[in-house]
Scaffold this motif. Structure first.
Motif, PDB file in Angstrom:
ATOM      1  N   ALA A 188      17.952   4.573  47.071  1.00 46.64           N
ATOM      2  CA  ALA A 188      18.813   3.681  47.700  1.00 46.64           C
ATOM      3  C   ALA A 188      18.228   2.632  48.821  1.00 46.64           C
ATOM      4  CB  ALA A 188      19.935   4.276  48.534  1.00 46.64           C
ATOM      5  N   PHE A 189      17.291   3.265  49.660  1.00 47.94           N
ATOM      6  CA  PHE A 189      16.572   2.392  50.518  1.00 47.94           C
ATOM      7  C   PHE A 189      15.461   1.309  49.714  1.00 47.94           C
ATOM      8  CE2 PHE A 189      17.350   6.015  53.728  1.00 47.94           C
ATOM      9  CZ  PHE A 189      18.156   5.123  54.446  1.00 47.94           C
ATOM     10  N   THR A 190      15.063   1.689  48.373  1.00 46.42           N
ATOM     11  CA  THR A 190      14.316   0.714  47.726  1.00 46.42           C
ATOM     12  C   THR A 190      15.249  -0.453  47.359  1.00 46.42           C
ATOM     13  OG1 THR A 190      12.848   2.554  47.068  1.00 46.42           O
ATOM     14  CG2 THR A 190      12.788   0.487  45.745  1.00 46.42           C
ATOM     15  N   VAL A 191      16.494  -0.095  47.118  1.00 40.28           N
ATOM     16  CA  VAL A 191      17.385  -1.255  46.434  1.00 40.28           C
ATOM     17  C   VAL A 191      17.727  -2.170  47.719  1.00 40.28           C
ATOM     18  CG1 VAL A 191      19.572  -1.502  45.606  1.00 40.28           C
ATOM     19  CG2 VAL A 191      18.293   0.122  44.421  1.00 40.28           C
ATOM     20  N   LEU A 192      17.983  -1.387  48.696  1.00 41.44           N
ATOM     21  CA  LEU A 192      18.391  -2.063  49.888  1.00 41.44           C
ATOM     22  C   LEU A 192      17.096  -3.133  50.525  1.00 41.44           C
ATOM     23  CD1 LEU A 192      20.263   0.360  52.082  1.00 41.44           C
ATOM     24  CD2 LEU A 192      21.001  -1.779  51.167  1.00 41.44           C
ATOM     25  N   ALA A 193      16.011  -2.498  50.465  1.00 35.97           N
ATOM     26  CA  ALA A 193      14.902  -3.500  50.673  1.00 35.97           C
ATOM     27  C   ALA A 193      14.739  -4.606  49.995  1.00 35.97           C
ATOM     28  CB  ALA A 193      13.588  -2.547  50.628  1.00 35.97           C
ATOM     29  N   VAL A 194      15.063  -4.480  48.562  1.00 29.82           N
ATOM     30  CA  VAL A 194      15.027  -5.623  47.553  1.00 29.82           C
ATOM     31  C   VAL A 194      15.956  -6.593  47.814  1.00 29.82           C
ATOM     32  CG1 VAL A 194      14.833  -6.005  45.049  1.00 29.82           C
ATOM     33  CG2 VAL A 194      13.559  -4.045  45.772  1.00 29.82           C
ATOM     34  N   VAL A 195      16.993  -6.139  48.027  1.00 30.87           N
ATOM     35  CA  VAL A 195      18.268  -6.963  48.171  1.00 30.87           C
ATOM     36  C   VAL A 195      18.225  -7.671  49.596  1.00 30.87           C
ATOM     37  CG1 VAL A 195      20.849  -6.969  48.432  1.00 30.87           C
ATOM     38  CG2 VAL A 195      19.605  -5.654  46.723  1.00 30.87           C
ATOM     39  N   SER A 196      17.739  -6.916  50.716  1.00 24.30           N
ATOM     40  CA  SER A 196      17.954  -7.649  52.018  1.00 24.30           C
ATOM     41  C   SER A 196      16.738  -8.679  52.216  1.00 24.30           C
ATOM     42  CB  SER A 196      17.744  -6.744  53.190  1.00 24.30           C
ATOM     43  OG  SER A 196      16.542  -5.965  53.066  1.00 24.30           O
ATOM     44  N   GLY A 197      16.880  -9.506  53.185  1.00 19.92           N
ATOM     45  CA  GLY A 197      16.047 -10.508  53.557  1.00 19.92           C
ATOM     46  C   GLY A 197      15.064 -10.123  54.570  1.00 19.92           C
ATOM     47  N   GLY A 198      14.636 -11.155  55.002  1.00 20.04           N
ATOM     48  CA  GLY A 198      13.567 -10.870  56.263  1.00 20.04           C
ATOM     49  C   GLY A 198      14.088 -11.338  57.551  1.00 20.04           C
ATOM     50  N   GLY A 199      15.406 -11.365  57.584  1.00 17.46           N
ATOM     51  CA  GLY A 199      16.147 -11.687  59.035  1.00 17.46           C
ATOM     52  C   GLY A 199      16.032 -10.366  60.241  1.00 17.46           C
ATOM     53  N   PRO A 200      16.803 -10.289  61.050  1.00 15.92           N
ATOM     54  CA  PRO A 200      16.783  -9.536  61.911  1.00 15.92           C
ATOM     55  C   PRO A 200      17.097  -7.830  61.531  1.00 15.92           C
ATOM     56  CG  PRO A 200      18.747 -10.715  61.990  1.00 15.92           C
ATOM     57  CD  PRO A 200      17.947 -11.376  61.143  1.00 15.92           C
ATOM     58  N   ALA A 201      16.640  -7.140  62.253  1.00 11.67           N
ATOM     59  CA  ALA A 201      16.658  -5.769  61.726  1.00 11.67           C
ATOM     60  C   ALA A 201      18.000  -5.348  61.495  1.00 11.67           C
ATOM     61  CB  ALA A 201      16.024  -4.770  62.955  1.00 11.67           C
ATOM     62  N   PRO A 202      18.468  -4.644  60.659  1.00 12.26           N
ATOM     63  CA  PRO A 202      17.471  -3.900  59.726  1.00 12.26           C
ATOM     64  C   PRO A 202      17.187  -4.906  58.723  1.00 12.26           C
ATOM     65  CG  PRO A 202      19.738  -3.215  59.245  1.00 12.26           C
ATOM     66  CD  PRO A 202      19.866  -3.952  60.432  1.00 12.26           C
ATOM     67  N   ASN A 203      16.011  -5.045  58.466  1.00  9.96           N
ATOM     68  CA  ASN A 203      15.417  -5.827  57.420  1.00  9.96           C
ATOM     69  C   ASN A 203      14.663  -5.258  56.063  1.00  9.96           C
ATOM     70  OD1 ASN A 203      13.114  -5.441  58.899  1.00  9.96           O
ATOM     71  ND2 ASN A 203      13.050  -7.218  59.901  1.00  9.96           N
ATOM     72  N   ARG A 204      14.039  -6.115  55.483  1.00  8.75           N
ATOM     73  CA  ARG A 204      13.179  -5.611  54.259  1.00  8.75           C
ATOM     74  C   ARG A 204      12.122  -4.501  54.678  1.00  8.75           C
ATOM     75  NH1 ARG A 204      11.204  -9.988  50.850  1.00  8.75           N
ATOM     76  NH2 ARG A 204      13.601  -9.499  50.131  1.00  8.75           N
ATOM     77  N   SER A 205      11.481  -4.454  55.741  1.00  5.11           N
ATOM     78  CA  SER A 205      10.425  -3.888  56.366  1.00  5.11           C
ATOM     79  C   SER A 205      10.900  -2.644  56.601  1.00  5.11           C
ATOM     80  CB  SER A 205       9.447  -4.170  57.098  1.00  5.11           C
ATOM     81  OG  SER A 205      10.207  -4.823  58.368  1.00  5.11           O
ATOM     82  N   THR A 206      12.355  -2.501  57.453  1.00  6.38           N
ATOM     83  CA  THR A 206      12.876  -1.278  58.010  1.00  6.38           C
ATOM     84  C   THR A 206      13.041  -0.533  56.561  1.00  6.38           C
ATOM     85  OG1 THR A 206      13.717  -2.503  59.792  1.00  6.38           O
ATOM     86  CG2 THR A 206      14.575  -0.459  59.304  1.00  6.38           C
ATOM     87  N   PHE A 207      13.914  -1.115  55.698  1.00  7.35           N
ATOM     88  CA  PHE A 207      14.410  -0.458  54.741  1.00  7.35           C
ATOM     89  C   PHE A 207      13.108   0.268  53.704  1.00  7.35           C
ATOM     90  CE2 PHE A 207      18.282  -2.934  54.894  1.00  7.35           C
ATOM     91  CZ  PHE A 207      19.075  -1.970  55.336  1.00  7.35           C
ATOM     92  N   ALA A 208      11.919  -0.612  53.835  1.00  2.00           N
ATOM     93  CA  ALA A 208      10.624   0.006  53.212  1.00  2.00           C
ATOM     94  C   ALA A 208      10.336   1.419  53.849  1.00  2.00           C
ATOM     95  CB  ALA A 208       9.964  -1.243  52.816  1.00  2.00           C
TER      96      ALA A 208
END
Length: 130
Positions: free
Chosen positions: A75-95
């Motif tokens: 689930a967090f991998t899917v969220l990391a792929v879908v989310s952008g690089g904006g404010p937290a939570p962003n791609r790196s947070t989910f990764a």
């Protein structure tokens, strides 16, 4: 007659006969001193030999949490792929969350392997008490 004190010797402010090892010793009428409690038998250091773990329960918990952590990592991998690089939570947070879930899933998998080996060795059987 005054008591002469020797120079260089420290004198306690306590009265004669007062306990020195227990600073909160009760005093006065109706007070009692602490009782000495009987001690349990001395440990002999054989705990690793006689200690038992409920391996069946541990195996069940490892299986449940392995499934949860694998699902969480997906689930967090899917969220990391879908989310952008904006404010937290962003791609790196989910990764990071996905990586933590993968690490915990690895720990649960290793625990399942250890439990399987112990059960195969017969350590899971409890001795019958008579």
């Amino acid at each position: 007659m005054a008591v002469q004190r020797r120079p260089g010797v420290r004198h306690s402010p306590r009265r004669a006969g007062e306990r020195h090892d227990f600073p909160h010793a009760p005093s006065g009428p109706g007070r009692t001193t602490p009782e000495v409690r009987p001690q349990d038998e001395v440990r002999r250091g054989d705990e690793p030999v006689t200690a038992r773990t409920d391996l069946e329960l541990r195996r069940l918990l490892s299986r449940v949490f392995l499934g949860l952590f694998v699902c969480g990592a997906a689930a967090f991998t899917v969220l990391a792929v879908v989310s952008g690089g904006g404010p937290a939570p962003n791609r790196s947070t989910f990764a990071v969350f996905a990586a933590v879930c993968v690490a915990f899933a690895g720990i649960a998998a290793v625990d399942l392997i250890v439990i399987g080996r112990r059960l195969a060795a017969g350590q899971g059987r409890r001795p019958e008490r008579r």
